[in-house]
Write a protein that holds these residues in place. Structure first.
Motif, PDB file in Angstrom:
ATOM      1  N   PHE A   1       0.673  -1.300  -0.021  1.00 48.84           N
ATOM      2  CA  PHE A   1       0.005  -0.011   0.036  1.00 48.84           C
ATOM      3  C   PHE A   1       0.833   1.397   0.057  1.00 48.84           C
ATOM      4  O   PHE A   1       0.856   2.030  -0.952  1.00 48.84           O
ATOM      5  CB  PHE A   1      -0.997  -0.046   1.323  1.00 48.84           C
ATOM      6  N   LEU A   2       2.059   1.291   0.931  1.00 49.63           N
ATOM      7  CA  LEU A   2       2.761   2.530   1.140  1.00 49.63           C
ATOM      8  C   LEU A   2       3.693   2.653  -0.066  1.00 49.63           C
ATOM      9  O   LEU A   2       3.822   3.902  -0.732  1.00 49.63           O
ATOM     10  CB  LEU A   2       3.390   2.575   2.498  1.00 49.63           C
ATOM     11  N   ALA A   3       4.115   1.597  -0.711  1.00 48.63           N
ATOM     12  CA  ALA A   3       4.817   1.717  -2.063  1.00 48.63           C
ATOM     13  C   ALA A   3       4.033   2.376  -3.101  1.00 48.63           C
ATOM     14  O   ALA A   3       4.658   3.165  -3.803  1.00 48.63           O
ATOM     15  CB  ALA A   3       5.310   0.312  -2.301  1.00 48.63           C
ATOM     16  N   GLY A   4       2.920   1.892  -3.336  1.00 47.86           N
ATOM     17  CA  GLY A   4       2.160   2.519  -4.051  1.00 47.86           C
ATOM     18  C   GLY A   4       1.718   3.962  -4.076  1.00 47.86           C
ATOM     19  O   GLY A   4       1.787   4.893  -5.037  1.00 47.86           O
ATOM     20  N   VAL A   5       1.423   4.309  -2.722  1.00 46.83           N
ATOM     21  CA  VAL A   5       1.001   5.746  -2.582  1.00 46.83           C
ATOM     22  C   VAL A   5       2.190   6.568  -2.418  1.00 46.83           C
ATOM     23  O   VAL A   5       2.168   7.696  -3.055  1.00 46.83           O
ATOM     24  CB  VAL A   5       0.755   5.736  -0.834  1.00 46.83           C
TER      25      VAL A   5
ATOM     26  N   ALA B   1       4.919   6.011  -4.644  1.00 46.49           N
ATOM     27  CA  ALA B   1       4.964   6.341  -6.224  1.00 46.49           C
ATOM     28  C   ALA B   1       3.909   7.468  -6.771  1.00 46.49           C
ATOM     29  O   ALA B   1       4.316   8.254  -7.541  1.00 46.49           O
ATOM     30  CB  ALA B   1       4.727   5.074  -6.903  1.00 46.49           C
ATOM     31  N   HIS B   2       2.780   7.268  -6.149  1.00 50.63           N
ATOM     32  CA  HIS B   2       1.867   8.322  -6.745  1.00 50.63           C
ATOM     33  C   HIS B   2       1.991   9.641  -6.452  1.00 50.63           C
ATOM     34  O   HIS B   2       1.733  10.578  -7.035  1.00 50.63           O
ATOM     35  CB  HIS B   2       0.339   7.755  -6.026  1.00 50.63           C
ATOM     36  N   LEU B   3       2.448   9.919  -4.928  1.00 53.96           N
ATOM     37  CA  LEU B   3       2.819  11.057  -4.508  1.00 53.96           C
ATOM     38  C   LEU B   3       4.019  11.695  -5.346  1.00 53.96           C
ATOM     39  O   LEU B   3       3.866  12.968  -5.672  1.00 53.96           O
ATOM     40  CB  LEU B   3       3.225  11.215  -3.041  1.00 53.96           C
TER      41      LEU B   3
ATOM     42  N   ALA C   1      -0.460   3.239  -9.705  1.00 57.61           N
ATOM     43  CA  ALA C   1       0.772   3.126  -8.916  1.00 57.61           C
ATOM     44  C   ALA C   1       0.428   1.936  -8.046  1.00 57.61           C
ATOM     45  O   ALA C   1       1.491   1.415  -7.669  1.00 57.61           O
ATOM     46  CB  ALA C   1       0.648   4.218  -7.962  1.00 57.61           C
ATOM     47  N   LEU C   2      -0.821   1.808  -7.337  1.00 52.78           N
ATOM     48  CA  LEU C   2      -0.787   0.621  -6.376  1.00 52.78           C
ATOM     49  C   LEU C   2      -0.817  -0.702  -7.187  1.00 52.78           C
ATOM     50  O   LEU C   2      -0.198  -1.644  -6.741  1.00 52.78           O
ATOM     51  CB  LEU C   2      -2.399   0.515  -5.930  1.00 52.78           C
ATOM     52  N   ASP C   3      -1.304  -0.810  -8.476  1.00 52.31           N
ATOM     53  CA  ASP C   3      -1.104  -1.990  -9.282  1.00 52.31           C
ATOM     54  C   ASP C   3       0.364  -2.481  -9.554  1.00 52.31           C
ATOM     55  O   ASP C   3       0.622  -3.688  -9.403  1.00 52.31           O
ATOM     56  CB  ASP C   3      -1.964  -1.764 -10.607  1.00 52.31           C
ATOM     57  N   ALA C   4       1.213  -1.531  -9.791  1.00 53.17           N
ATOM     58  CA  ALA C   4       2.435  -1.450 -10.002  1.00 53.17           C
ATOM     59  C   ALA C   4       3.425  -2.164  -8.691  1.00 53.17           C
ATOM     60  O   ALA C   4       4.299  -2.807  -8.846  1.00 53.17           O
ATOM     61  CB  ALA C   4       3.126  -0.396 -10.588  1.00 53.17           C
TER      62      ALA C   4
ATOM     63  N   ASP D   1      -4.945  -7.661  -8.092  1.00 56.52           N
ATOM     64  CA  ASP D   1      -5.628  -7.110  -8.943  1.00 56.52           C
ATOM     65  C   ASP D   1      -6.412  -6.059  -8.558  1.00 56.52           C
ATOM     66  O   ASP D   1      -7.511  -6.018  -7.999  1.00 56.52           O
ATOM     67  CB  ASP D   1      -6.534  -7.879  -9.829  1.00 56.52           C
ATOM     68  N   VAL D   2      -5.595  -4.689  -8.074  1.00 57.02           N
ATOM     69  CA  VAL D   2      -6.170  -3.540  -7.603  1.00 57.02           C
ATOM     70  C   VAL D   2      -7.420  -2.944  -8.305  1.00 57.02           C
ATOM     71  O   VAL D   2      -8.393  -2.395  -7.897  1.00 57.02           O
ATOM     72  CB  VAL D   2      -5.240  -2.634  -7.276  1.00 57.02           C
ATOM     73  N   ARG D   3      -7.296  -2.854  -9.674  1.00 55.19           N
ATOM     74  CA  ARG D   3      -8.332  -2.544 -10.263  1.00 55.19           C
ATOM     75  C   ARG D   3      -9.731  -3.216 -10.113  1.00 55.19           C
ATOM     76  O   ARG D   3     -10.760  -2.504 -10.321  1.00 55.19           O
ATOM     77  CB  ARG D   3      -8.133  -2.428 -11.929  1.00 55.19           C
TER      78      ARG D   3
END
Length: 794
Positions: A394-398, A400-402, A418-421, A426-428
């Motif tokens: 979760f934090l890795a995706g967050v 990358a998004h920020l 970002a979360l998918d990566a 399957d986040v979507r």
């Protein structure tokens, strides 16, 4: 004239490199001067600036005076050539008393004046001319001319404070709705932490309260700051961090970059309870997280308001509980916030946590998105996402998004990418059922013989804790489970009661089997874990009929050890069951039963005694008891009356006919604060006479400048549950006049909506509301009315 999605998209497509150089003069108490130089690049064509009800308007375009066809809301900029432009708008504007614009306040304690730019959706234009939309982020340079003795605060670090002229460093690009300026004789506590200038500020008359809590406020600020510095890869985005208790803010707090404003209720007078401290720590953590979610990275349009509020609400409760040291914060969420989200999700106004942009066609509609879905449900959904993904992914995706959208705007799709990566899941697909669809699932406990079986009615995957109990309510075990399409058998807990979602990780209604229900409801207050009790209090009260609800309260509340759960159960009973469900004839007996459940005899726990005393003050019909409390300034057990409790006693005693106007005025003078003024307004309106009701109604409806706070205080006294015959004529009057009152602005419209008659209504009275909704009712008021109608049938 609310900005539409199509208009915002067209304007964003033709403009770039927007910046503001703003000068405000707030020395006069009658009006203020706003002069702004707006610089931007354009591809050419027609556009407009927003500016609300300006007087003495002067406009120059690229150095030449122009006379645009100003309509009180928009300044047309037609025929712009491609390239850079500068528009200078100089205007005289009025202060406001409704918290939407440059709010003015006179402190009754010492007569000092305070002003504050409390902004938000469609409000910045009440302070200066701007392109009032999220995705035209811009640096803002501010100078303020004010009383030289004042403190002036804004988003940037102050660089000049000389002779009444205050200049602030230019901000990074921020949404203009998050601009803030506050000014007045504030009392300040300042320091530096990790090289960053920090401060807490409050009105001069609240200096003692600020000093009382200064060490705690500083500690919570630093702990939260250090935590976010550790988990977010982007550094703190701004050059200072001030936090200001401001008078008459319309909401709990506002996440203005580098300068957060807080409602003064978060700085209580006299007694500060543990619940007060938990809530304040949660709000501090919530608003600080906004420096990343909302301020560093902002939505493109209001359909993604959840990207601000759901994340910040999750962070607020999580960080207060696990980092700042306020155990029980999650208990308060499960007991006091989540039930309202379930209720909201059953109304016709429910919406996906992440609706489509086209479902929010204008800013007026956007104001209705800031609700229990975006906060309570969104918080719970983010917690489920973290539980489902794991915190590391979760934090890795967050992060990358920020990092990918710093000082810019982003959408749900950007976050999902970002979360998918960052995750193998399957986040979507998860987002499609959790974020894009409204409604919630039901988790049921069934039995296969003696074996508990968990099933799901709905479409969402769930990960949550399930806990098993013996017949004597001893916990036997807990484990984290996943539940989707297939039933989940729990053979190791055969013959035991089980509670799914016992730690609140997911968002779903719980339906217990008869054996589990009977086991836990028999001695709910005896369960050892307050978090499980919070889940079960909400679950049980959501399901039982009115008579069983009251019986359960009478049986379990006197044994409930958590003040948080006592308060939540009382609020749920009074605000939902008594106000909306019970027939008027049953209300006196219900209030007496609730009052009996709040008996204080021999209560050794001060925190719990406060919660029970507040409940008793709201419900008892014993005027002699209430008079004794006032005379002694304490309960019969010696619990001192803090201002909140004392005004609750005054309100109820006035409602019962036990106080007249001179005695209420004596209480107002005794208190001497703005809170006391409003308490007296409520008590005067609550008196059981036709004259008192007529005076309250006239004050609510005939004064065009009545403030939001005064209007709310009058309504609180007007609608007295025990005065049905007296207030009956005002039900139809309210329905008739409310739409015109609500056109003052969104904040006042919300106050008018919250002033809906706070008592059970007849079928004929409800039909009056339904008929009125066929006419032109402002969006915010319409939402409140439809919700009230739904809540009386859900």
């Amino acid at each position: 004239m609310s900005l539409t999605l199509d208009e915002a998209r067209a304007r964003a497509a033709m403009l770039s490199e927007v910046s503001y150089d703003l000068a405000l003069d707030v020395r006069s108490p009658d009006a203020f001067r706003s002069r702004v130089a707006v610089r931007f690049h354009t591809d050419g064509g027609d556009t407009f600036l927003e500016l609300y009800r300006a007087e003495s308007l002067e406009v120059t375009l690229d150095g030449s005076a122009v006379a645009p066809a100003y309509d009180g809301r928009r300044i047309p900029l037609d025929g712009l050539t491609p390239g850079p432009h500068e528009v200078v708008v100089d205007a005289r504007l009025q202060y406001v008393t409704d918290g939407e614009g440059l709010h003015t306040f006179i402190d009754p304690v010492d007569g000092e004046r305070y002003v504050g730019g409390y902004l938000g959706l469609d409000i910045t234009q009440r302070l200066f001319a701007c392109f009032d939309q999220l995705d035209l982020k811009a640096p803002i340079t501010l100078s303020v001319t004010a009383d030289p003795a004042w403190t002036v605060l804004s988003n940037g670090l102050p660089v000049v404070a000389d002779g009444g002229r205050f200049v602030f460093a230019t901000t990074p690009p921020i949404p203009c709705d998050l601009f803030v300026v506050v000014a007045g004789p504030y009392h300040s506590v300042r320091w530096q932490h990790r090289g960053l200038h920090m401060g807490w500020h409050a009105r001069r008359s609240l200096a003692a309260e600020l000093e009382r809590d200064a060490a705690e406020l500083r500690r919570v600020t630093e702990v939260c700051f250090d935590h976010y510095a550790q988990i977010f890869s982007e550094p703190f985005p701004f050059d200072s961090y001030d936090q200001v208790f401001v008078p008459e803010l319309n909401w709990g707090a506002m996440e203005c970059p580098g300068c957060v404003t807080f409602n003064e209720s978060l700085l209580p007078r006299a007694r500060v309870t543990d619940d007060d401290r938990r809530r304040r720590a949660m709000v501090i953590a919530h608003e600080m997280s906004h420096m990343w979610f909302a301020d560093l990275v902002s939505p493109v349009w209001w359909e993604d308001a959840w990207l601000n509020e759901s994340f910040a609400d999750y962070m607020g409760f999580e960080v207060a509980e696990t980092v700042a040291g306020y155990a029980g914060t999650r208990v308060s969420f499960e007991a006091a916030f989540k039930p309202g989200a379930y209720l909201a999700d059953r109304r016709r106004s429910t919406h996906p946590v992440a609706p489509a942009a086209e479902d929010v066609p204008d800013v007026d509609t956007g104001t209705t998105i800031f609700d229990a879905i975006s906060y309570g449900k969104g918080n719970a959904v983010v917690r489920q996402l973290v539980t489902w993904l794991g915190e590391a992914d979760f934090l890795a995706g967050v992060n990358a998004h920020l990092s990918g959208h710093r000082f810019a705007n982003a959408t749900l799709e950007d976050l999902l990418s970002a979360l998918d990566a960052a995750s193998p899941r399957d986040v979507r697909e998860w987002a499609e059922v959790w974020l894009r669809q409204s409604g919630h699932d039901t988790i049921r406990v069934l039995r296969s013989g003696d074996v508990p079986v968990l099933t799901r009615d709905g479409v969402r995957p769930h990960r949550f804790t399930v806990t098993a109990y013996s017949s004597s309510l001893e916990p036997v075990g807990s484990r984290l489970v996943d539940l989707a399409d297939q039933p989940l058998e729990l053979p190791e807990w055969a013959g035991l009661a089980v509670v799914p979602n016992s730690h609140g990780e997911t968002f779903a209604r719980i339906e217990l089997d008869p054996f589990s229900y009977e086991t836990v409801s028999r001695a709910l207050a005896d369960l050892p874990d307050p978090l499980v009790r919070a889940v079960l209090w909400a679950t049980v009260l959501d399901r039982v009929p009115p008579a069983s609800h009251l019986e359960l309260l009478a049986r379990q509340l006197p044994r409930e050890s958590s003040p948080t759960l006592v308060t939540a159960a009382l609020d749920r009973t009074l605000n939902v069951l008594v106000r909306r469900v019970l027939p008027s004839s049953d209300i006196p007996a219900a209030l007496e039963l609730i009052a009996s459940a709040c008996a204080l005899e021999g209560e050794p726990d001060e925190q719990r005694a406060v919660a029970l005393a507040r409940g008793l003050a709201r419900t008892t019909s014993d005027t002699a008891l209430l008079r004794r409390w006032l005379d002694a300034d304490a309960t019969d057990q010696g619990l001192a009356l803090d201002p909140e409790l004392r005004w609750a006693v005054v309100h109820r005693l006035a409602e019962l006919g036990g106080l007249e106007a001179p005695q209420i005025e004596a209480e107002r003078l005794r208190d001497g604060t703005a809170t006391g003024d409003l308490g007296a307004v409520t008590a005067l309106a609550a008196r059981p006479t036709a004259t008192a009701k007529s005076a309250a109604w006239a004050a609510m409806t005939e004064d065009p400048d009545v403030s939001v706070r005064r209007f709310q205080a009058l309504a609180s006294g007007l609608w007295s549950l025990s005065q049905r015959e007296l207030v009956t004529p005002y039900v139809a009057a309210y329905v008739a006049v409310a739409p015109s009152l609500a056109r003052r602005g969104s904040a006042f419209a919300a106050a008018v909506g919250r002033a809906f008659p706070a008592l059970p209504l007849t079928a004929e009275e409800l039909e009056l509301v339904r008929e009125a909704l066929h006419a032109d009712v402002p969006v915010v008021l319409r939402r409140h009315w439809e919700d009230e109608l739904d809540d009386r049938t859900v």
